[in-house]
Design an enzyme around this catalytic site. Structure first.
Site, PDB file in Angstrom:
ATOM      1  N   GLY A  29       0.819  -1.201   0.000  1.00 49.73           N
ATOM      2  CA  GLY A  29       0.000   0.000   0.000  1.00 49.73           C
ATOM      3  C   GLY A  29       0.854   1.251   0.000  1.00 49.73           C
TER       4      GLY A  29
ATOM      5  N   VAL B  42       2.482   2.730   6.470  1.00 50.77           N
ATOM      6  CA  VAL B  42       1.639   3.536   7.346  1.00 50.77           C
ATOM      7  C   VAL B  42       1.400   2.815   8.667  1.00 50.77           C
ATOM      8  CG1 VAL B  42       0.476   4.744   5.464  1.00 50.77           C
ATOM      9  CG2 VAL B  42      -0.508   2.619   6.352  1.00 50.77           C
ATOM     10  N   ASP B  43       1.579   1.500   8.681  1.00 49.35           N
ATOM     11  CA  ASP B  43       1.324   0.717   9.897  1.00 49.35           C
ATOM     12  C   ASP B  43       2.364   0.953  10.984  1.00 49.35           C
ATOM     13  OD1 ASP B  43      -1.011  -0.505   8.975  1.00 49.35           O
ATOM     14  OD2 ASP B  43       0.118  -2.054   7.931  1.00 49.35           O
TER      15      ASP B  43
ATOM     16  N   MET C 132      -6.790   1.997   9.686  1.00 47.37           N
ATOM     17  CA  MET C 132      -5.948   0.863   9.335  1.00 47.37           C
ATOM     18  C   MET C 132      -5.114   0.404  10.529  1.00 47.37           C
ATOM     19  SD  MET C 132      -4.652   1.857   5.490  1.00 47.37           S
ATOM     20  CE  MET C 132      -5.772   1.743   4.091  1.00 47.37           C
ATOM     21  N   GLY C 133      -4.551  -0.791  10.401  1.00 47.97           N
ATOM     22  CA  GLY C 133      -3.736  -1.361  11.473  1.00 47.97           C
ATOM     23  C   GLY C 133      -4.156  -2.791  11.731  1.00 47.97           C
TER      24      GLY C 133
ATOM     25  N   LEU D 147      -8.305   7.153   2.136  1.00 45.05           N
ATOM     26  CA  LEU D 147      -8.180   8.584   2.401  1.00 45.05           C
ATOM     27  C   LEU D 147      -7.040   8.870   3.372  1.00 45.05           C
ATOM     28  CD1 LEU D 147     -11.950   9.532   2.806  1.00 45.05           C
ATOM     29  CD2 LEU D 147     -10.517   9.724   0.758  1.00 45.05           C
TER      30      LEU D 147
END
Length: 421
Positions: free
Chosen positions: A13, A143-144, A190-191, A298
């Site tokens: 991602g 991003v995690d 997310m996560g 987003l």
């Protein structure tokens, strides 16, 4: 020694700043044009290497490459394609080396998370046994925020800023309607296994009265009765309740609350949406009117709200990857080392890939409040510097961000077609 070319690819991602890392790699390579030839990018990540679908970044102007720093998405395309072990599918790794050899590629920069770190490690190991050494440098991105050793992962600071701001703004909306309408707002973020993004929502407020009133982490087993009691009490005390829930929230048996029953290309379980699950639970048990939202793409594509700290770090790891390769390093990853919280300062360190690949960094328990529904002062001290500063993109006369679209000129193929499994 003759110059060798470099290969760069984006994996998994994308983030608001992964293109900034690409710019860091390409700009640093151009500055060392006496030692590095061209930088080829893989179209759609590692798939581009396997299919010999390479992009010649030398066809892009310096201005276009610089504009990547404020452009979201993945400029060269990304993918979720996990290479199996050497024992299971040696042919794919051998194909990579064949492509690299055909195009005189001596440097491999793979920009991604844990799975790409594993691929990078294996390529470096196999290249030596095949007699065509590749300097494989993993460039961190996710991003995690779950890569080990590095203090933070480029991409996380911007998504953390987006979630903190969104939590604050949506809560003000709900609060204005709480006396007459909506009582509970649920934001799904997310996560999958680590609650870093959910924790960032906690930056929206500092007191019990301020939102979010409840955060649900993958690291804390979900207790339905305790959760409902917490929500109901917040509504009674403050008139409304904001909940930030990680997509990977699990019950005491380790089952995802939103298991969709399928897996993605990396073998990870597909999660079907925990936001509505939690919202329906609140409605059926407590009767409170609710709204829920899923941040989804987003949160990771919101370049208009990127963190300046995140942007600087994204560029820095890209440049550092090139410097490490030129210094003869192999099978390593540039890592961010925190020097102090306040004032926040950091530097680039070096992490061996053998200690990065297949290791997940979860939220430390000391960052999570005793009741499991919020963040502690220690968690806040860690998170707060990562969302500092604004890095707005330029805007055009129509009021929209001015993002760049690269030409992505293909490199002529030299090998036979390779069929992906």
């Amino acid at each position: 020694m003759a110059k060798r070319n470099a290969f760069y690819a984006q994996s998994g991602g994308v983030t608001a700043v992964i293109n900034a890392t690409a710019a860091g790699v390409i700009e640093a390579a151009r500055e060392h044009g006496d030692r590095i030839g061209k930088v080829y990018a893989g179209r759609d990540g590692i798939i581009g290497a396997l299919t010999e679908d390479l992009i010649d970044t030398s066809q892009e102007s310096d201005e276009a490459i610089a504009a990547l720093k404020h452009t979201p998405g993945g400029a060269f395309g990304s993918c979720r394609y996990k290479l199996k072990s050497l024992e299971e599918n040696r042919a794919e790794y051998e194909r990579l080396i064949e492509v690299f050899k055909a195009h005189n590629i001596g440097y491999f920069f793979y920009n991604g998370g844990g799975d790409s770190a594993d691929t990078c490690l294996k390529v470096s190991q196999l290249s030596e046994t095949m007699g065509y050494p590749i300097q494989a440098i993993h460039v961190p991105k996710t991003v995690d925020n779950d890569l080990p050793i590095t203090d933070t992962c480029p991409g996380f600071g911007s998504v953390a800023k987006y979630i903190a701001v969104s939590t604050l703004e949506a809560s003000l909306d709900v609060m204005s309607m709480a006396r007459t309408s909506t009582k509970v707002f649920v934001l799904e973020v997310m996560g999958r296994h680590a609650g870093w993004i959910a924790a960032a929502g906690g930056l929206a407020g500092k007191t019990d009265e301020e939102p979010p009133h409840v955060i649900l982490f993958p690291e804390i087993a979900f207790d339905r009765e305790k959760f409902l009691a917490k929500v109901d009490q917040a509504v009674k005390d403050y008139g409304y309740c904001t909940v930030v829930v990680s997509e990977g929230t699990r019950d005491a048996e380790g089952n995802f609350l939103a298991d969709a029953g399928s897996v993605d290309a990396f073998g990870h379980k597909q999660l079907g949406g925990v936001g509505p699950v939690i919202a329906d639970m609140v409605k059926s048990a407590l009767g409170h009117k609710y709204h829920w939202a899923v941040a989804d793409y987003l949160q990771r594509s919101a370049r208009h709200l990127a963190s300046e700290t995140d942007l600087q770090q994204a560029v820095a790891v890209g440049r550092a990857a090139v410097e490490m390769a030129l210094a003869g390093k192999n099978s390593v990853m540039p890592a961010i080392k925190r020097l102090s919280d306040a004032p926040y300062s950091w530097e680039i360190d070096e992490a061996p890939l053998a200690e990065v690949a297949n290791v997940e960094k979860k939220m430390p328990r000391e960052f999570i409040s005793e009741d499991g529904f919020g963040i502690t002062d220690a968690g806040r001290a860690y998170l707060a510097p990562l969302i500092q500063g604004e890095a707005y993109p330029p805007y055009n006369s129509e009021g929209l961000p001015e993002y760049v679209q690269l030409r992505n000129v293909a490199v002529d193929k030299k090998l036979d077609t390779f069929k992906l499994r």
